[in-house]
Motif scaffolding. Sequence first.
Motif, PDB file in Angstrom:
ATOM      1  N   VAL A 158      36.434 -27.624-119.916  1.00  0.00           N
ATOM      2  CA  VAL A 158      37.623 -26.915-120.402  1.00  0.00           C
ATOM      3  C   VAL A 158      38.758 -27.907-120.678  1.00  0.00           C
ATOM      4  CG1 VAL A 158      39.425 -25.278-119.729  1.00  0.00           C
ATOM      5  CG2 VAL A 158      37.023 -24.725-119.336  1.00  0.00           C
ATOM      6  N   LEU A 159      38.950 -28.868-119.784  1.00  0.00           N
ATOM      7  CA  LEU A 159      39.972 -29.894-120.003  1.00  0.00           C
ATOM      8  C   LEU A 159      39.656 -30.722-121.245  1.00  0.00           C
ATOM      9  CD1 LEU A 159      40.691 -31.164-116.395  1.00  0.00           C
ATOM     10  CD2 LEU A 159      42.313 -30.080-117.932  1.00  0.00           C
ATOM     11  N   TRP A 160      38.379 -31.074-121.438  1.00  0.00           N
ATOM     12  CA  TRP A 160      37.985 -31.905-122.564  1.00  0.00           C
ATOM     13  C   TRP A 160      38.308 -31.213-123.885  1.00  0.00           C
ATOM     14  CZ3 TRP A 160      34.977 -32.293-126.909  1.00  0.00           C
ATOM     15  CH2 TRP A 160      34.719 -33.578-127.375  1.00  0.00           C
ATOM     16  N   TRP A 161      37.957 -29.937-124.002  1.00  0.00           N
ATOM     17  CA  TRP A 161      38.239 -29.208-125.242  1.00  0.00           C
ATOM     18  C   TRP A 161      39.733 -29.023-125.460  1.00  0.00           C
ATOM     19  CZ3 TRP A 161      35.310 -28.544-129.306  1.00  0.00           C
ATOM     20  CH2 TRP A 161      33.934 -28.651-129.161  1.00  0.00           C
ATOM     21  N   THR A 162      40.470 -28.786-124.398  1.00  0.00           N
ATOM     22  CA  THR A 162      41.920 -28.631-124.528  1.00  0.00           C
ATOM     23  C   THR A 162      42.557 -29.937-125.000  1.00  0.00           C
ATOM     24  OG1 THR A 162      41.875 -27.000-122.753  1.00  0.00           O
ATOM     25  CG2 THR A 162      44.016 -27.953-123.309  1.00  0.00           C
TER      26      THR A 162
ATOM     27  N   TRP B 142      38.585 -40.142-122.051  1.00  0.00           N
ATOM     28  CA  TRP B 142      39.266 -40.799-120.918  1.00  0.00           C
ATOM     29  C   TRP B 142      40.521 -40.061-120.501  1.00  0.00           C
ATOM     30  CZ3 TRP B 142      44.148 -42.765-121.237  1.00  0.00           C
ATOM     31  CH2 TRP B 142      44.635 -43.172-122.466  1.00  0.00           C
ATOM     32  N   VAL B 143      41.223 -39.426-121.434  1.00  0.00           N
ATOM     33  CA  VAL B 143      42.408 -38.659-121.042  1.00  0.00           C
ATOM     34  C   VAL B 143      41.997 -37.442-120.212  1.00  0.00           C
ATOM     35  CG1 VAL B 143      44.282 -37.213-121.926  1.00  0.00           C
ATOM     36  CG2 VAL B 143      43.849 -39.448-122.943  1.00  0.00           C
TER      37      VAL B 143
ATOM     38  N   TRP C 193      41.213 -34.540-115.148  1.00  0.00           N
ATOM     39  CA  TRP C 193      40.252 -33.925-114.226  1.00  0.00           C
ATOM     40  C   TRP C 193      40.429 -34.485-112.816  1.00  0.00           C
ATOM     41  CZ3 TRP C 193      35.986 -35.926-111.516  1.00  0.00           C
ATOM     42  CH2 TRP C 193      35.152 -34.957-110.950  1.00  0.00           C
ATOM     43  N   ILE C 194      40.632 -35.790-112.707  1.00  0.00           N
ATOM     44  CA  ILE C 194      40.849 -36.401-111.394  1.00  0.00           C
ATOM     45  C   ILE C 194      42.111 -35.832-110.751  1.00  0.00           C
ATOM     46  CG2 ILE C 194      41.473 -38.574-110.254  1.00  0.00           C
ATOM     47  CD1 ILE C 194      39.524 -39.959-112.207  1.00  0.00           C
ATOM     48  N   VAL C 195      43.157 -35.666-111.535  1.00  0.00           N
ATOM     49  CA  VAL C 195      44.407 -35.101-111.010  1.00  0.00           C
ATOM     50  C   VAL C 195      44.178 -33.671-110.534  1.00  0.00           C
ATOM     51  CG1 VAL C 195      46.742 -34.367-111.629  1.00  0.00           C
ATOM     52  CG2 VAL C 195      45.904 -36.609-112.341  1.00  0.00           C
TER      53      VAL C 195
END
Length: 89
Positions: free
Chosen positions: A14-18, A59-60, A65-67
């Motif tokens: 979800v983060l990657w697509w956003t 990478w962003v 995701w880590i955060v």
Amino acid sequence: MPIGPVTMIGVYLVLWWTVLFAVLPLGTSRETHEPPTDGAQWGAPATPNLKRKFITTTWVSAIAWIVVMLVIYTGWLPLPDFSRVAPNL
């Protein structure tokens, strides 16, 4: 462990697509174009640089995701525990 590996992968996707939709317009120019003669769309960039944008997105979104995982694991974002069985009403 507050969340399982499948949920972690889902959060990353979800983060990657956003992030991808946030990165796609970067680097495109607003200059006026002549009418395309090769059948391309009017608004299509001449050089979209998709490989560079996918690498940047990866990478962003990994940093984001880590955060998110740190926020979940430190308890700043408590998640409800749905694994317990609800009592009969």
